[in-house]
Each structure stands twice: as C-alpha cells, then as structure tokens.
Design a protein around this motif. Structure first.
Motif, short mmCIF file in Angstrom:
data_model
loop_
_atom_site.label_atom_id
_atom_site.label_comp_id
_atom_site.label_asym_id
_atom_site.label_seq_id
_atom_site.Cartn_x
_atom_site.Cartn_y
_atom_site.Cartn_z
N PRO A 1 22.77 22.94 39.50
CA PRO A 1 21.66 23.42 39.58
C PRO A 1 20.68 23.61 40.78
CG PRO A 1 21.75 21.49 38.11
CD PRO A 1 22.75 21.08 39.38
N GLN A 2 19.59 24.50 40.60
CA GLN A 2 19.28 24.70 41.29
C GLN A 2 17.85 24.07 42.26
OE1 GLN A 2 17.16 28.83 41.86
NE2 GLN A 2 15.65 28.22 42.78
N PRO A 3 17.46 23.09 41.69
CA PRO A 3 16.63 22.04 41.84
C PRO A 3 17.42 21.08 42.55
CG PRO A 3 16.43 21.82 39.63
CD PRO A 3 17.29 22.72 40.06
N GLN A 4 18.62 20.98 42.78
CA GLN A 4 19.42 20.00 44.01
C GLN A 4 20.41 20.96 45.49
OE1 GLN A 4 21.06 18.17 40.11
NE2 GLN A 4 21.56 16.75 40.88
N ARG A 5 19.79 22.20 45.17
CA ARG A 5 20.79 22.89 45.20
C ARG A 5 20.81 22.72 47.06
NH1 ARG A 5 20.64 29.17 44.22
NH2 ARG A 5 18.60 28.82 46.02
N ALA A 6 19.77 22.55 47.67
CA ALA A 6 19.49 22.34 49.32
C ALA A 6 20.45 21.68 49.57
CB ALA A 6 18.51 22.31 49.22
N GLU B 1 12.05 26.72 28.49
CA GLU B 1 11.24 26.91 29.80
C GLU B 1 10.21 25.57 30.05
OE1 GLU B 1 8.73 29.02 32.12
OE2 GLU B 1 9.54 29.92 31.18
N GLY B 2 9.73 24.75 31.61
CA GLY B 2 9.35 23.75 31.92
C GLY B 2 10.30 23.12 31.73
N MET B 3 11.55 22.87 31.36
CA MET B 3 12.47 22.26 31.70
C MET B 3 13.51 22.17 33.00
SD MET B 3 12.08 20.28 29.08
CE MET B 3 13.91 19.02 29.26
N VAL B 4 13.91 21.64 33.60
CA VAL B 4 15.06 22.03 34.53
C VAL B 4 16.03 21.14 34.59
CG1 VAL B 4 13.35 22.39 35.92
CG2 VAL B 4 13.88 20.65 36.32
N GLU B 5 17.89 21.53 34.59
CA GLU B 5 19.15 20.96 34.67
C GLU B 5 18.97 20.21 35.69
OE1 GLU B 5 22.20 23.03 32.94
OE2 GLU B 5 21.84 24.38 34.90
N ARG B 6 19.44 19.13 35.80
CA ARG B 6 20.45 17.55 36.81
C ARG B 6 21.81 17.56 36.58
NH1 ARG B 6 16.67 17.10 41.11
NH2 ARG B 6 14.55 17.84 40.63
N VAL B 7 22.40 17.04 37.58
CA VAL B 7 23.39 15.96 37.37
C VAL B 7 23.54 15.17 38.11
CG1 VAL B 7 25.93 16.63 37.79
CG2 VAL B 7 25.01 18.74 36.48
N PRO B 8 24.21 14.20 37.96
CA PRO B 8 23.97 12.98 39.11
C PRO B 8 24.38 13.17 40.13
CG PRO B 8 24.50 12.26 36.75
CD PRO B 8 24.14 13.54 36.90
N TYR B 9 23.83 12.67 41.36
CA TYR B 9 24.49 13.42 42.42
C TYR B 9 26.09 12.38 42.50
CZ TYR B 9 20.91 15.67 44.33
OH TYR B 9 19.61 16.10 44.23
N ARG B 10 25.98 11.76 42.36
CA ARG B 10 27.49 10.68 42.15
C ARG B 10 28.48 11.36 40.99
NH1 ARG B 10 25.22 8.08 37.95
NH2 ARG B 10 26.71 7.74 36.29
N ARG B 11 28.11 12.30 40.61
CA ARG B 11 28.89 13.56 39.83
C ARG B 11 29.82 14.84 41.05
NH1 ARG B 11 31.80 10.36 35.94
NH2 ARG B 11 30.30 9.67 34.49
N LEU B 12 28.80 14.96 41.24
CA LEU B 12 28.63 16.28 42.00
C LEU B 12 29.41 15.72 43.08
CD1 LEU B 12 25.03 17.48 42.05
CD2 LEU B 12 26.72 19.26 40.90
N LEU B 13 28.81 14.81 44.44
CA LEU B 13 30.33 14.45 44.88
C LEU B 13 31.10 14.29 44.70
CD1 LEU B 13 26.93 12.32 47.28
CD2 LEU B 13 28.48 14.58 47.72
N THR B 14 31.75 13.79 44.00
CA THR B 14 32.96 13.38 43.84
C THR B 14 33.60 14.48 42.80
OG1 THR B 14 32.03 12.72 41.28
CG2 THR B 14 32.89 11.06 43.73
N CYS B 15 33.24 15.47 42.83
CA CYS B 15 33.38 16.90 41.77
C CYS B 15 35.18 17.27 42.87
CB CYS B 15 32.48 18.11 41.73
SG CYS B 15 33.54 19.48 40.86
N PRO B 16 35.73 17.38 41.77
CA PRO B 16 37.48 18.04 42.69
C PRO B 16 36.95 19.35 43.44
CG PRO B 16 37.83 17.63 40.53
CD PRO B 16 36.32 17.04 40.87
N SER B 17 36.61 20.32 43.26
CA SER B 17 36.44 21.03 43.90
C SER B 17 35.51 21.13 45.10
CB SER B 17 35.29 22.56 43.01
OG SER B 17 36.74 23.29 41.80
N ILE B 18 34.29 20.47 44.84
CA ILE B 18 33.27 20.16 46.28
C ILE B 18 34.77 19.79 46.81
CG2 ILE B 18 31.54 19.39 46.77
CD1 ILE B 18 30.55 20.05 44.23
N VAL B 19 34.63 18.19 46.27
CA VAL B 19 36.00 17.48 46.88
C VAL B 19 36.51 17.94 48.08
CG1 VAL B 19 37.52 15.51 47.54
CG2 VAL B 19 34.37 15.22 46.13
N ALA B 20 37.27 18.91 47.38
CA ALA B 20 38.65 20.16 48.22
C ALA B 20 37.84 20.86 49.25
CB ALA B 20 39.77 20.79 47.21
#
Length: 432
Positions: free
Chosen positions: A346-351, A203-222
C-alpha cells in the motif's frame, strides 16, 4: 486521468530528468574509490584486505540509513529528504582535498554511505508520485540508469583528473557537482500528487498490511535474493574492477580506468531494454510473474552461468568480455524489484518497504569488497584471487536467479496479502 488511459502528471518527465541526474552523481560518488584504487593503495600503503575494508566501509551505515529514512519519508515530502541527502554527499567529499589517512577516508566513506543509502528508494518513491503503476517501467529504468550514466560520464573525467592531477581532486570535483544539483533542486524540485488509491478503498481511509507479512512475502523475499546476488557483483565493480584491469591484467591506469565504463554501458542497455520490455508486456496484459519476475530472474541466472569461465579465457580481452557480460546481464533486477514491491505494498507503506528491500539488497556491498580483498591476499597471485572471487559471484547469481524464477509470483502473493489487509482512517491530512 482515466482508468482506461492512465497518463503521467504534467512535469513528470522533467522530474525524471532531475532524479536521473541525482542518481548519476550518486554512483559517481560510489565508483571514485575503485577508480583510484591503485593510487590510493600506493599513497596510503594499503594491503588488499585494507583496501577491501575501505570499499566495504561505504556500506556500513548504508542499509541502516536507508531503512530509517524510508520510514521518515512515509511522512515527510521526498523533496526535503532528497535535498538533505545531496548536501551531505557534497560536503563530505571536500576533506579529501587535504592530507588524508586511511582512518579519515573510511570515516568520510561511512558518512557518504549513510547519506546515499536512502537515495534509490526515495528517488523511486518520489517519481512514483508522478506515474501510475502501468507506466512505471521506463521511469524506473531511467532513474536506475543514473548508476550507469554516472559511471560512463564521470569515469573518463575522474580518471583524467586522477592521472593529471591527483585522486584527491577527483573527490573535490564530485563535491562541486553535488552542490550544483542542490541548486537545481532548490529551483525546480517539486512533489508529485498522484496517489495510488484502490477503487475499493473508501474516501478518508487507507490500506495497510502488517510489515511482517510484507517482509515474508515470497515474491519480495525472492526478489531480494536475486537483487542481493546482483548487487554483490555491482559492489565488486565499484571497488575492484579497475584494480583487476590494472593489477591483474596489466593495463595502464589510463586504459584500465577508461575500460571501467564497459560493464556500465552494457548494464545500461540491459536495464533500459528490460524496463521497456517489462512495461510493454505489463500494458499488454502479461502477468507480473512473467513481465517482471521471470524476465529479470532468468538473466540473473544466466550471468551466474557465464562468470565461472572468466579465468579460463585465453586473453585479457576475452576475460574482460566474459566479466562484463556475466556481471551486468542481470541488471534488470534493479528495475523490477521496486516495481514488484510497489505492486504489493500500500502507498502509505511504500517508501519504507522500498527502503527496507533496497537495504537488504545492498548489504552485499558490506561483504563483497572484504571477501574479494581476502581472496586476493590469500591467493597464489592477484589474478588468481580476482578470478576466484568472480567464480563465487557466479555461484551467488545462479542461486539468486533460480530463487527468483521459482518464487516471484506477485499475483498469487497479492491475493494472500489481501487477507491481511486492514482499512484505517487517515490520521492526518494527506501531504502533496
């Protein structure tokens, strides 16, 4: 709500209906230029390349606006951004009721594209606040089908206005429809309160992943590659399909305009069936790789195998049938891509991630109408030029589908991203 029996929030389906109407108007706005292609080209004395520029102009700021508003929507309630977008769409249609030049039309289409660029990702981010992950297949498919319904419902009406009044009044009618939605949203629009908070996050914490990791994720790129190829076909449908029927195959404006709904009817069936099947498989415990990746990517590749045969069909009816099936059979990629992105982000970065991936996919809209216009203008005849353009589309779909089949692996990529996930304290009180 329990983990064993996830349920949507009360009022979720009413919000889905409002956002379906939102997307319906969105795509009616997109298709009107293609529907009125021949009258506009005749009135403004445009060459195919000039009309291709007009078709592409809608997408000049589409991607940029989508990314910018996506990051804004990480912090601002979606009900506000949706309202502003709809107001922009409505107001920018009314200048077309007066004397119009190519420059004015291009300027208005650029502004409209900037207003509509964030529409799909913001609408999906909004509805994901009402439905848990396991139940997002059908609402995603329904909202995505605002595109098909926008064309199916609007085309006969807009075509009637074009034939009996003028193409100018078709734009005016869309402006009025947009303002009506604004009124409905002001009365009924609300913000969902569902938060995707994994059990391991304190509680009171949120997950975050660096955008460079998300933008180079193979599933997302494909998924973006498959979506880009499919959107190339959608952009051609918005800009050139009616013109192909009238100028290439010899149909009248009335018949050709009404036939424009065929790819959208077929695509709607594909998307609703794909969304239902994907959700059913996911709830049954089937992996996201199969229920989302393989399901959609295989149909994209299948479309690529069909389209090269459009030109060899002996009759106009068969040409239309092969074009409709080939261009629309992979439409379920529009449903699974945002679900894959949502599953990995993560939801805070979803939009922002929904907006970025949507913007990458819709960059095809900048290139496709221009490329088709140049192909038509440089071909030995218009019909040869159109059909060469559809062969190019087939190659793109085949390549995009194969990339999706090989590299969309959400479970494996989620495990990789977990190694780069950080926990941060919530900086401000979470908004509803």
């Amino acid at each position: 709500m329990t983990d064993q029996q996830p349920r949507p929030l009360k009022g979720a389906w009413g919000m889905t209906a409002l956002l379906l109407l939102f997307m319906l108007i969105n795509f009616a706005d997109k298709v009107v230029v293609g529907l009125a292609a021949q009258p506009i080209m005749a009135d403004l004395k445009l060459s195919p390349e000039q009309f291709g520029l007009l078709g592409s102009s809608f997408f000049f700021l589409f991607a940029i606006s989508g990314v910018v508003v996506g990051f804004i929507t990480n912090r601002v309630q979606t009900r506000h951004t949706l309202l502003v977008m709809a107001i922009i769409w409505s107001v920018v249609q009314f200048p077309m009721l007066g004397t119009v030049t190519l420059e004015m039309l291009i300027a208005c289409r650029i502004i409209l594209g900037a207003g509509e660029g964030p529409a799909a990702p913001v609408a999906l981010h909004s509805i994901y606040k009402w439905f848990p992950d396991q139940l997002r297949g059908m609402p995603t498919a329904i909202i995505a089908q605002g595109s098909a319904l926008g064309v199916i419902i609007a085309v006969p009406t807009l075509n009637w206005i074009i034939v009996n009044y003028s193409w100018h009044w078709a734009f005016g009618a869309l402006g009025i429809a947009g303002l009506c939605w604004v009124v409905l949203w002001l009365i009924f629009g609300r913000e969902g309160t569902l938060v995707d908070q994994p059990a391991h996050v304190a509680e009171g914490m949120v997950e975050r992943v660096p955008y460079r990791r998300l933008l180079t994720c193979p599933s997302i790129v494909a998924a973006c590659c498959a979506g880009f190829a499919s959107y190339w076909g959608l952009a051609l449908g918005l800009t050139w399909f009616t013109s192909y029927l009238v100028d290439g195959l010899g149909y009248s404006q009335t018949v050709g305009g009404n036939l424009t709904i065929l790819p959208w009817i077929f695509g709607m069936c594909v998307v609703l069936a794909g969304g239902w099947l994907s959700q059913r498989l996911k709830k049954a415990g089937v992996s996201s790789r199969l229920s989302r990746g393989v399901l959609a990517a295989s149909t994209v590749a299948l479309g690529g195998c069909i389209l090269p045969f459009v030109g060899s069909m002996p009759t106009p009816g068969l040409k239309v049938a092969f074009l409709v099936v080939g261009a629309a059979i992979g439409s379920s990629i529009y449903v699974v891509t945002p679900m894959i992105v949502s599953e990995l982000t993560p939801q805070p970065q979803r939009a922002a991630m929904l907006a970025i991936t949507s913007s990458i996919i819709t960059l095809a809209g900048v290139i496709a109408p221009l490329a088709m216009g140049a192909t038509i203008q440089n071909a030995s005849s218009p019909v040869v030029g159109y059909e060469q353009g559809y062969v190019i589309l087939g190659g793109l779909l085949l390549a995009g589908g194969i990339i999706g089949l090989l590299f969309i692996r959400p479970e494996a990529d989620r495990a990789r991203l977990a190694a780069h996930t950080v926990m941060l304290p919530v900086a401000v009180p979470a908004r509803a």
